[in-house]
Design a protein around this motif. Structure first.
Motif, PDB file in Angstrom:
ATOM      1  N   PRO A 148       0.829  -1.206   0.000  1.00  0.00           N
ATOM      2  CA  PRO A 148       0.000   0.000   0.000  1.00  0.00           C
ATOM      3  C   PRO A 148       0.860   1.250   0.000  1.00  0.00           C
ATOM      4  N   ALA A 149       0.208   2.414  -0.056  1.00  0.00           N
ATOM      5  CA  ALA A 149       0.941   3.691  -0.050  1.00  0.00           C
ATOM      6  C   ALA A 149       1.666   3.920   1.268  1.00  0.00           C
ATOM      7  N   LEU A 150       1.365   3.117   2.287  1.00  0.00           N
ATOM      8  CA  LEU A 150       2.057   3.244   3.565  1.00  0.00           C
ATOM      9  C   LEU A 150       3.510   2.773   3.469  1.00  0.00           C
ATOM     10  N   LEU A 151       3.842   2.032   2.415  1.00  0.00           N
ATOM     11  CA  LEU A 151       5.196   1.522   2.228  1.00  0.00           C
ATOM     12  C   LEU A 151       5.795   2.091   0.948  1.00  0.00           C
ATOM     13  N   GLY A 152       7.105   2.311   0.967  1.00  0.00           N
ATOM     14  CA  GLY A 152       7.792   2.837  -0.208  1.00  0.00           C
ATOM     15  C   GLY A 152       8.985   3.678   0.212  1.00  0.00           C
ATOM     16  N   ARG A 153       9.630   4.265  -0.755  1.00  0.00           N
ATOM     17  CA  ARG A 153      10.760   5.135  -0.433  1.00  0.00           C
ATOM     18  C   ARG A 153      10.274   6.320   0.395  1.00  0.00           C
ATOM     19  N   VAL A 154      10.927   6.548   1.532  1.00  0.00           N
ATOM     20  CA  VAL A 154      10.523   7.619   2.443  1.00  0.00           C
ATOM     21  C   VAL A 154      11.284   8.888   2.078  1.00  0.00           C
ATOM     22  N   GLY A 155      10.551   9.939   1.726  1.00  0.00           N
ATOM     23  CA  GLY A 155      11.161  11.189   1.310  1.00  0.00           C
ATOM     24  C   GLY A 155      11.545  12.083   2.472  1.00  0.00           C
ATOM     25  N   HIS A 156      12.166  13.214   2.162  1.00  0.00           N
ATOM     26  CA  HIS A 156      12.605  14.159   3.196  1.00  0.00           C
ATOM     27  C   HIS A 156      11.520  15.160   3.580  1.00  0.00           C
ATOM     28  N   ARG A 157      10.424  15.225   2.832  1.00  0.00           N
ATOM     29  CA  ARG A 157       9.357  16.166   3.178  1.00  0.00           C
ATOM     30  C   ARG A 157       8.392  15.481   4.125  1.00  0.00           C
ATOM     31  N   ARG A 158       8.370  15.928   5.385  1.00  0.00           N
ATOM     32  CA  ARG A 158       7.576  15.265   6.413  1.00  0.00           C
ATOM     33  C   ARG A 158       6.499  16.211   6.954  1.00  0.00           C
ATOM     34  N   ARG A 159       5.527  15.628   7.612  1.00  0.00           N
ATOM     35  CA  ARG A 159       4.512  16.378   8.340  1.00  0.00           C
ATOM     36  C   ARG A 159       4.291  15.722   9.692  1.00  0.00           C
ATOM     37  N   VAL A 160       3.998  16.563  10.685  1.00  0.00           N
ATOM     38  CA  VAL A 160       3.741  16.101  12.051  1.00  0.00           C
ATOM     39  C   VAL A 160       2.438  16.720  12.522  1.00  0.00           C
ATOM     40  N   ALA A 161       1.603  15.926  13.197  1.00  0.00           N
ATOM     41  CA  ALA A 161       0.342  16.428  13.764  1.00  0.00           C
ATOM     42  C   ALA A 161       0.271  16.027  15.225  1.00  0.00           C
ATOM     43  N   PHE A 162      -0.004  17.002  16.108  1.00  0.00           N
ATOM     44  CA  PHE A 162      -0.129  16.754  17.543  1.00  0.00           C
ATOM     45  C   PHE A 162      -1.598  16.552  17.914  1.00  0.00           C
ATOM     46  N   VAL A 163      -1.859  15.591  18.794  1.00  0.00           N
ATOM     47  CA  VAL A 163      -3.220  15.277  19.237  1.00  0.00           C
ATOM     48  C   VAL A 163      -3.194  14.975  20.729  1.00  0.00           C
ATOM     49  N   ASP A 164      -4.139  15.547  21.480  1.00  0.00           N
ATOM     50  CA  ASP A 164      -4.289  15.283  22.914  1.00  0.00           C
ATOM     51  C   ASP A 164      -5.675  14.723  23.201  1.00  0.00           C
ATOM     52  N   VAL A 165      -5.776  13.838  24.190  1.00  0.00           N
ATOM     53  CA  VAL A 165      -7.072  13.342  24.643  1.00  0.00           C
ATOM     54  C   VAL A 165      -6.973  13.056  26.135  1.00  0.00           C
ATOM     55  N   GLY A 166      -8.074  13.286  26.868  1.00  0.00           N
ATOM     56  CA  GLY A 166      -8.083  13.060  28.304  1.00  0.00           C
ATOM     57  C   GLY A 166      -7.741  11.615  28.643  1.00  0.00           C
ATOM     58  N   LEU A 167      -6.776  11.422  29.551  1.00  0.00           N
ATOM     59  CA  LEU A 167      -6.262  10.082  29.838  1.00  0.00           C
ATOM     60  C   LEU A 167      -7.247   9.237  30.638  1.00  0.00           C
ATOM     61  N   ASP A 168      -7.901   9.810  31.637  1.00  0.00           N
ATOM     62  CA  ASP A 168      -8.817   9.026  32.470  1.00  0.00           C
ATOM     63  C   ASP A 168      -9.972   8.480  31.648  1.00  0.00           C
ATOM     64  N   ASP A 169     -10.554   9.321  30.821  1.00  0.00           N
ATOM     65  CA  ASP A 169     -11.674   8.865  29.992  1.00  0.00           C
ATOM     66  C   ASP A 169     -11.219   7.835  28.967  1.00  0.00           C
ATOM     67  N   LEU A 170     -10.046   8.052  28.397  1.00  0.00           N
ATOM     68  CA  LEU A 170      -9.541   7.103  27.413  1.00  0.00           C
ATOM     69  C   LEU A 170      -9.304   5.742  28.062  1.00  0.00           C
ATOM     70  N   ALA A 171      -8.705   5.748  29.250  1.00  0.00           N
ATOM     71  CA  ALA A 171      -8.453   4.489  29.951  1.00  0.00           C
ATOM     72  C   ALA A 171      -9.762   3.791  30.306  1.00  0.00           C
ATOM     73  N   ALA A 172     -10.738   4.572  30.771  1.00  0.00           N
ATOM     74  CA  ALA A 172     -12.026   3.980  31.140  1.00  0.00           C
ATOM     75  C   ALA A 172     -12.763   3.453  29.921  1.00  0.00           C
ATOM     76  N   GLY A 173     -12.726   4.186  28.828  1.00  0.00           N
ATOM     77  CA  GLY A 173     -13.384   3.737  27.608  1.00  0.00           C
ATOM     78  C   GLY A 173     -12.763   2.468  27.066  1.00  0.00           C
ATOM     79  N   ALA A 174     -11.438   2.369  27.134  1.00  0.00           N
ATOM     80  CA  ALA A 174     -10.761   1.154  26.673  1.00  0.00           C
ATOM     81  C   ALA A 174     -11.036  -0.005  27.626  1.00  0.00           C
ATOM     82  N   GLU A 175     -11.006   0.279  28.925  1.00  0.00           N
ATOM     83  CA  GLU A 175     -11.216  -0.779  29.914  1.00  0.00           C
ATOM     84  C   GLU A 175     -12.604  -1.403  29.800  1.00  0.00           C
ATOM     85  N   ALA A 176     -13.581  -0.605  29.375  1.00  0.00           N
ATOM     86  CA  ALA A 176     -14.931  -1.130  29.206  1.00  0.00           C
ATOM     87  C   ALA A 176     -14.977  -2.253  28.179  1.00  0.00           C
TER      88      ALA A 176
END
Length: 460
Positions: free
Chosen positions: A213-241
């Motif tokens: 897939p497009a996820l594999l191939g020669r990796v170029g020098h032009r990159r992008r980064v995206a930051f994401v935050d989510v509340g930890l307690d709710d995430l842990a509880a939602g996963a634990e359910a």
């Protein structure tokens, strides 16, 4: 240098900067003025005292015959701690981090730097700590961060752990400094199993687990980064359910993000998206790099995604349960098998880097590190947020890194911008993590705001 650290040194090439990056935001106070300007002299003065407790921060790599050693040098903090050009808000900060992940560290100095980045937010200063993987993996890099922070802001147990986990100088009695002491001799049956395990993992690189897939191939020098935050307690509880962990939730969200990136390109995702996940080994010794590799075939087919019309929460829960079942078995196996066999010698590492550019065994990297439970401070300035950015390697164009810090899971998606849309990846990652966190408070729960989970999907 230990064999694991040497392996990471050899892996670094002009087209692969093998370094770990930690981005953060400082609030006013201490070395940060009310306008967000940083007093570099004050910051360097504070850090000058703390680096003495971490000898590796004042060592560089030097060839010694056919091996490499750590060599103490005089540390120039004017170079290692410096101000760079201002950015335009959080988006500019993400773009700066994307450029830094492909900017090599000077190899004739200690392999780290702390950059001060103005303009991240009003009355705030950004910081970027870069550490070469020869010095530390993600876990040890977090310990480096804690060792540099104000001791009053680090919990006593964390402070002790931070220094005990930072790689120590080489033991002169350790057989030339090439690795930890040799283990006790093993029996023939144990040796045979180890050889068979190494052969199986080596030949696995030749296995075609997924189509290209497009996820594999020669990796170029032009990159992008995206930051994401989510509340930890709710995430842990939602996963634990669903019988899952926070790490399982991150893996589910990473698979959804990769799936969305492929759909955005008009490409049908495969049913399974295998991920490479590092697992800390219990006996790290003095190595900055002591991890096993967990391979997790993440489900990407079927329903239950945010872009599926009429999808039900049960589908999301099902994916969480499937991933939790996979990781429970894979984690124990990864720890029992230890570091990857090919990376235990320089010749093997050379072969590993070349096979990695043609492999179809994994399509993404996902790493999650447990960070400090309460806010840190640097030279009197509160560290409001931190995000880890992991390096890409081989032919893998997508990676996710996360750290739990001050009540939130703070994530960074890192991708090859010529192949994948980082905006799609980041948006889907936030949506999927918030869907999981929303399971902690079902519709009608007075603690849940209408239509969303508690905890921001993006920094504010």
């Amino acid at each position: 240098m230990t064999t694991a650290d040497t392996s990471n040194w050899v892996m670094a090439t002009p087209d692969h900067v093998n370094a770990f990056l930690m981005a953060g935001v400082l609030a006013p106070g201490g070395c940060v003025g009310p306008d967000g300007e940083v007093d570099l002299a004050a910051l360097r003065q504070v850090l000058a005292e703390r680096v003495r407790a971490v000898p590796r921060l004042a060592q560089r790599v030097r060839p010694a015959g056919r091996s490499f050693v750590w060599e103490p040098v005089s540390l120039d903090l004017a170079h290692h701690v410096r101000r760079v050009a201002a950015v335009d808000g959080l988006a500019g900060f993400e773009a700066r981090c994307a450029r830094l992940v492909v900017t090599a560290l000077p190899l004739d100095r200690p392999l780290w730097e702390l950059l001060v980045v103005p303009g991240v937010a009003p009355a705030r200063a950004g910081i970027v700590l870069r550490v070469h993987h020869a010095m530390a993996d993600g876990i040890a890099a977090v310990r480096f961060v804690q060792a540099l922070m104000d001791p009053d802001a680090v919990e006593p147990t964390e402070a002790a752990a931070s220094l005990s986990a930072v790689p120590a100088p080489a033991d002169p009695t350790d057989a030339g400094g090439t690795g930890p002491a040799r283990p006790a001799p093993r029996g023939l049956r144990s040796h045979t199993r180890a050889v068979a395990s190494g052969f199986e993992r080596t030949t696995a690189f030749l296995r075609r687990a997924v189509p290209p897939p497009a996820l594999l191939g020669r990796v170029g020098h032009r990159r992008r980064v995206a930051f994401v935050d989510v509340g930890l307690d709710d995430l842990a509880a939602g996963a634990e359910a669903a019988g899952a962990t926070v790490n399982d939730a991150l893996l589910v969200a990473a698979a959804a993000s990769a799936r969305s990136a492929l759909l955005a390109r008009g490409e049908e995702p495969p049913d399974v998206l295998p991920a490479s996940v590092p697992v800390a080994l219990p006996h790290r010794g003095r190595s900055g790099n002591a991890v096993g590799v967990m391979l997790v075939p993440l489900p990407a087919g079927g329903g239950g995604y945010a872009d599926d019309a009429g999808s039900e929460d049960a589908d999301l829960a099902g994916r969480l349960r499937r991933v939790a079942t996979l990781t429970r078995a894979a984690k124990d196996e990864a720890r029992s098998r230890g570091t990857y066999e090919l990376t235990r010698t320089r010749l093997g590492t050379w072969l590993f880097t070349r096979l990695a550019r043609r492999q179809r065994l994994v399509v993404m990297f996902v790493t999650n590190v447990r960070g400090p439970r309460r806010p840190l401070a640097l030279a009197g300035a509160r560290v409001e947020r931190i995000w880890p950015v992991a390096a890409l390697g081989g032919n893998v164009r997508l990676g996710f890194a996360a750290i739990s810090y001050d009540g939130a899971l703070r994530c960074a998606a890192h991708c090859d911008a010529d192949a994948l849309d980082a905006a799609v990846v980041g948006r889907t990652l936030a949506d999927e993590l918030n869907r999981i966190a929303g399971r902690a408070h079902p519709p009608g729960d007075p603690l849940r705001a209408p239509g969303q989970a508690r905890g921001p999907a993006r920094p504010t």
